[in-house]
Structures are given as C-alpha cells and as structure tokens.
Design a protein around this motif. Structure first.
Motif, PDB file in Angstrom:
ATOM      1  N   LEU A 213       0.811  -1.215   0.000  1.00 27.69           N
ATOM      2  CA  LEU A 213       0.000   0.000   0.000  1.00 27.69           C
ATOM      3  C   LEU A 213       0.849   1.271   0.000  1.00 27.69           C
ATOM      4  O   LEU A 213       0.442   2.295  -0.554  1.00 27.69           O
ATOM      5  N   GLN A 214       2.046   1.234   0.593  1.00 21.89           N
ATOM      6  CA  GLN A 214       2.864   2.434   0.703  1.00 21.89           C
ATOM      7  C   GLN A 214       3.296   2.972  -0.666  1.00 21.89           C
ATOM      8  O   GLN A 214       3.778   4.094  -0.772  1.00 21.89           O
ATOM      9  N   LEU A 238      -0.492  -1.135   6.498  1.00 19.73           N
ATOM     10  CA  LEU A 238      -1.095   0.114   6.960  1.00 19.73           C
ATOM     11  C   LEU A 238      -0.072   0.953   7.715  1.00 19.73           C
ATOM     12  O   LEU A 238      -0.021   2.179   7.556  1.00 19.73           O
ATOM     13  N   TYR A 239       0.738   0.299   8.538  1.00 16.14           N
ATOM     14  CA  TYR A 239       1.749   1.019   9.306  1.00 16.14           C
ATOM     15  C   TYR A 239       2.752   1.706   8.380  1.00 16.14           C
ATOM     16  O   TYR A 239       3.044   2.899   8.536  1.00 16.14           O
ATOM     17  N   TYR A 240       3.284   0.956   7.412  1.00 14.88           N
ATOM     18  CA  TYR A 240       4.286   1.530   6.507  1.00 14.88           C
ATOM     19  C   TYR A 240       3.687   2.586   5.585  1.00 14.88           C
ATOM     20  O   TYR A 240       4.359   3.570   5.231  1.00 14.88           O
ATOM     21  N   ALA A 241       2.439   2.402   5.184  1.00 19.51           N
ATOM     22  CA  ALA A 241       1.787   3.415   4.350  1.00 19.51           C
ATOM     23  C   ALA A 241       1.608   4.715   5.118  1.00 19.51           C
ATOM     24  O   ALA A 241       1.759   5.815   4.570  1.00 19.51           O
ATOM     25  N   GLN A 243       3.417   5.664   7.963  1.00 21.97           N
ATOM     26  CA  GLN A 243       4.668   6.235   8.450  1.00 21.97           C
ATOM     27  C   GLN A 243       5.718   6.451   7.366  1.00 21.97           C
ATOM     28  O   GLN A 243       6.518   7.375   7.457  1.00 21.97           O
ATOM     29  N   PHE A 244       5.706   5.621   6.325  1.00 21.49           N
ATOM     30  CA  PHE A 244       6.751   5.688   5.299  1.00 21.49           C
ATOM     31  C   PHE A 244       6.155   5.588   3.892  1.00 21.49           C
ATOM     32  O   PHE A 244       6.506   4.669   3.135  1.00 21.49           O
ATOM     33  N   PRO A 245       5.266   6.484   3.512  1.00 17.69           N
ATOM     34  CA  PRO A 245       4.705   6.410   2.155  1.00 17.69           C
ATOM     35  C   PRO A 245       5.786   6.651   1.104  1.00 17.69           C
ATOM     36  O   PRO A 245       6.596   7.571   1.242  1.00 17.69           O
ATOM     37  N   VAL A 246       5.827   5.832   0.087  1.00 20.91           N
ATOM     38  CA  VAL A 246       6.788   5.992  -1.005  1.00 20.91           C
ATOM     39  C   VAL A 246       6.196   6.864  -2.102  1.00 20.91           C
ATOM     40  O   VAL A 246       6.867   7.753  -2.630  1.00 20.91           O
ATOM     41  N   ILE A 247       4.951   6.612  -2.435  1.00 15.52           N
ATOM     42  CA  ILE A 247       4.259   7.392  -3.461  1.00 15.52           C
ATOM     43  C   ILE A 247       2.952   7.913  -2.891  1.00 15.52           C
ATOM     44  O   ILE A 247       2.160   7.151  -2.338  1.00 15.52           O
ATOM     45  N   VAL A 248       2.742   9.212  -3.007  1.00 14.90           N
ATOM     46  CA  VAL A 248       1.494   9.839  -2.564  1.00 14.90           C
ATOM     47  C   VAL A 248       0.704  10.253  -3.802  1.00 14.90           C
ATOM     48  O   VAL A 248       1.235  10.890  -4.705  1.00 14.90           O
ATOM     49  N   ARG A 249      -0.560   9.853  -3.820  1.00 13.86           N
ATOM     50  CA  ARG A 249      -1.440  10.183  -4.943  1.00 13.86           C
ATOM     51  C   ARG A 249      -2.315  11.358  -4.547  1.00 13.86           C
ATOM     52  O   ARG A 249      -2.974  11.341  -3.512  1.00 13.86           O
ATOM     53  N   PHE A 250      -2.308  12.400  -5.385  1.00 14.86           N
ATOM     54  CA  PHE A 250      -3.103  13.586  -5.086  1.00 14.86           C
ATOM     55  C   PHE A 250      -4.597  13.290  -5.216  1.00 14.86           C
ATOM     56  O   PHE A 250      -5.005  12.340  -5.894  1.00 14.86           O
TER      57      PHE A 250
END
Length: 472
Positions: A213-214, A238-241, A243-250
């Motif tokens: 998910l991240q 869920l935790y990694y998404a 705390q550590f998102p790699v890609i954020v979708r607007f």
C-alpha cells in the motif's frame, strides 16, 4: 550499484511536461546517483520548446537519467472518436508492450509524487503467472450498488483483485506473449467508454500481483488509514503506508489548484526549480481563481448587470472578493459595508468601510455581495428592511468541500482553525471568542457541547483535525 530502472509516463500533449516534470524530479532525487533512470514519455505530437527546456533542466540537475520522448501519434491505433475519456493519455499505456523495449517497467500516472527510492521495488519480480502488479483498490471492496454494477459490467467473479492504475509494475515480456495490446484494443472498440483502470482489471484478471500500500497512498483516504478494514491490507502495510509512504497520490485537485493538500509543497518545490517565474505566477493565479470558481463566475456575470457594487462584510473573505473583482477589471465597486463600528472608515485597496445608513448613491441599481457565512440571513433581512430588493443581493457562500479537508496538510490545521474562527465570528457563539488554544481543547473534548458539535460537523473535523493519529 549501477541498476537501471525503466519508467513510462504519459501526457496528452506537450503542456503535460509541466506536471510530470515535478514527478520526474521527485523520482531522481530519491534515486542513488549510481543508478540510471530511463524515462519513456509517451506524448501525442512533438514536445514544444518550453517542454524541451524543462526536460533539459531535469537532465542538468541529474546526469543519471535518460529521457526518450515517443510520439504516440505515429503508432497509436486508438482514435479520439472511438474512445470517450477525459484523459486520453491514460490509454497510451496500453501500447507499452509494443513501444518500450524493456523486460519490465514502471507505468506511473501524472497525479502522484515520489517520496522515497523506487529502485528496490523495481528489483522485486512480479510473481510467476502474473503480468502486472499494483496496489489493491480500497473502494472496490465497499459493498454498494456501484461496485455491484461494476462487477457485472466487467464480467468478473469478484473485485478482490481490482487494483489502482496510477502505479503499475509491468512484465512486458509476458504481456507481449499474451497479446495484451491486441486484446485491449479489441475490447475498447467494443466498449469505447471503458476506463483504462477497468480495462486492465478485466483483461488481466487472474494475472495480477499486488504491491504494498505504501506505493500508492491516496491523499483523500490518508487520514483513515488506521481505521481501514484489513481484509485487503495487512496491519504491517497500513503502518508503513502511514509512516513511510513511497508514493502519494493527489486527490481530485492537482497541486497547482490546491497547494494546501498533502504533498503539494514537494510538487511546488520541484516546479519552482523547473518552470519560468511567469509560468509559476500563472499557476498560482489559477489556484486563486479555482477557489470557489463556479460561484465567482456567477458573481462576475451578476456584476455586469449593475452600476455599483457594495461588499457587505469587511472580513478576509470580503477582501478576497474585492481582490478577485479588481483583478478581473471590475471598476464598479463603491465601498465595503459592515455593522461593526470598530471597522468604520478603515480602508483596503482604496475602498472605505461604511455603515449601510451612510450610503448616498442609488441603491436600487447596486449589487450587494453578502459575504457573511453564518449570519447571512440576518444580513439579508437587514438589507431587505433597508429597501434593497432581494434580487440585488448576492450571497457568497465560501464553503470548502470535504475533499479539501481530507487532503489538508497537517501543517495548515491551526491556520484553518483560525480561519474558521474568523469566518464564524459574526455569529454569537461564545466559544468563538476564546483564544485559539482554548478552542482546540474544546473541539477535542470527549463530550463537546452543541456549539462545538456544530463546528465539528460543518467542517468535517473528524476527517482531519480530529482524525485518528492526527491530533496536533
């Protein structure tokens, strides 16, 4: 390390370089200097001089990138008349197996920003028997009529495998072997309104692998992460998404339309490195215009019918409306009106604040713009009692939508609360006279009073300020 990563980006025309330029910079900033990123930009037509300047700057900043622009017009089999779609460039991705001479590649949408290194994911091989990998869709798991209709329309047994199309890892060799391009184009010709996301989920059903998910964290659901049902996402995901998102979708608005959403500051940082100052100014003006744009268009139309204009309410919003009208060349504004004696005779851009009883010009040919957000009924009644016709009153309700608050960056929370306090300040609610810190405490109380509940509900505070894990 000397790894090579192939990334496909698609734009409908040369103007799209403005958007993907920031995305490319975000990828390169988080890539090891020893690794090489090979960008393939699929575009309808040639890149114009402005677009070429942007791409040249990117290569100047990062020497470890190769940029290959592919004119889709020369080889595309999908014609605008055969496909009904808001963003035709999304369909260009169908042709990746034929156009991209690689074993595998990333295929990224333009509405994202990258916050961490992608190369490790690229080395993660798609599992045997699968042609594509993506993040599973949260919305597709919801039990509603929309998903029932979608499942029926696609002819699928279920939507548990349904993935988002913004971030994809493609096994190009396997897609070539399975004639993905030919099958997709045949399907499109028979069902021209099929979206790209629906198309890949139908054509590749049963051949889909999943990314964590991240790698595709939506702005609009970011604050709900801790309460998401974990049938499709593990607690670790869920935790990694979170705390550590790699890609954020607007969200549904691009960063230059809403610069206060999560991730927009990153997009703007790159844009200011790449774009000319004049274009930066144009984009920022666009954001200003888009704020309440439909209502502002109506206001401009109404303003043409009258000889004079009065803005009732010497507030931040009232000043914003004056700025907008003046910037649009409207010269009929006579003054502000306000019932506060403390504001009387104050000036803003040459416009004085006067009491209604002080106005001496012809009020029957005057448009009154009522900018009060909470006490608009009492202001309307005051104007009507004064003899102003109802059709001469234009009420400007500047209410933001739930998506605005759901995507709002944490750092703007206190500013937004202050703005709400000022906006609601013309109504007799005792709590609004409290300092901002005290108001925050009352909003976070376990059993808030009726006035507090009103503010929480009106401004969807449970989706942002009071969301789990986001209380400042």
């Amino acid at each position: 390390m000397n790894r090579e990563v192939a990334i496909v980006l698609t734009i409908e025309n040369s103007a799209g370089i403005i958007n993907i330029g920031s995305l490319m910079m975000s990828i390169l900033e988080h890539t090891n200097a020893d690794d090489v990123v090979k960008f393939y930009v699929l575009v309808n037509g040639d890149i114009d001089d402005d677009g070429k300047k942007i791409l040249k700057k990117i290569k100047w900043y990062y020497s470890n990138c190769l940029i290959n622009c592919v004119d889709i017009q020369k080889c595309i089999e999908i014609k605008r008349g055969e496909v009904t779609c808001e963003e035709l460039d999304g369909y260009y991705r169908i042709l990746c197996p034929e156009l991209i001479d690689e074993d595998e590649c990333f295929c990224l949408g333009s509405n994202i920003i990258v916050k961490r290194d992608l190369t490790s994911l690229y080395e993660r091989k798609i599992k045997d028997g699968c042609s594509i990998a993506g993040v599973r869709s949260l919305e597709a798991t919801w039990d509603n009529a929309t998903n029932e209709n979608l499942q029926t329309a696609l002819g699928l047994d279920n939507l548990k495998q349904y993935i988002y199309s913004d971030v994809l890892l493609l096994n190009l060799n396997r897609m070539r072997q399975e004639n993905f391009v030919g099958e997709s184009i045949t399907l499109l010709k028979n069902t021209p309104s099929l979206t790209f996301q629906n198309l890949i989920n139908k054509v590749l059903f049963g051949k889909i692998d999943y990314l964590p998910l991240q790698y595709n964290v939506s702005n609009e659901y970011f604050l709900c992460i801790e309460t998401w049902y974990t049938e499709i996402y593990t607690e670790e995901e869920l935790y990694y998404a979170d705390q550590f998102p790699v890609i954020v979708r607007f969200g549904h608005l691009q960063p230059w339309v809403n610069s206060r959403q999560r991730g927009s500051d990153i997009w703007w940082r790159y844009a200011e490195q790449l774009l000319e100052p004049q274009l930066i100014g144009q984009l920022k003006n666009l954001e200003k215009r888009e704020s309440g744009s439909s209502l502002k268009v109506s206001l401009l139309g109404e303003s043409k019918k009258y000889k004079s204009i009065v803005i009732f309410g010497f507030t931040k919003l009232g000043k914003d409306i004056l700025d907008f009208l003046m910037d649009e060349g409207v010269e009929k504004i006579r003054c502000f009106c306000d019932n506060s004696m403390e504001k009387r005779d104050q000036l803003y851009r040459g416009m004085k604040v006067e009491l209604l009883e002080q106005l001496k010009f012809n009020l029957q040919d005057t448009l009154f713009i009522n900018v009060s957000q909470r006490a608009y009924n009492s202001i309307d009644n005051q104007l009507l009692r004064f003899g102003i016709q109802y059709e001469n009153i234009f009420h400007f309700m500047n209410k933001k939508n739930i998506q605005y608050y759901m995507t709002l960056d944490d750092k703007y929370y206190r500013q937004e609360l202050q703005w709400i306090k000022e906006r609601e300040g013309d109504y007799n609610v005792d709590i609004l006279n409290l300092p901002l810190e005290e108001l925050e405490k009352m909003l976070k109380a376990k059993e808030p009073g009726e006035a507090v509940k009103y503010l929480i509900d009106k401004y969807w505070m449970n989706t942002w300020f009071l969301a789990p894990g986001r209380i400042s």
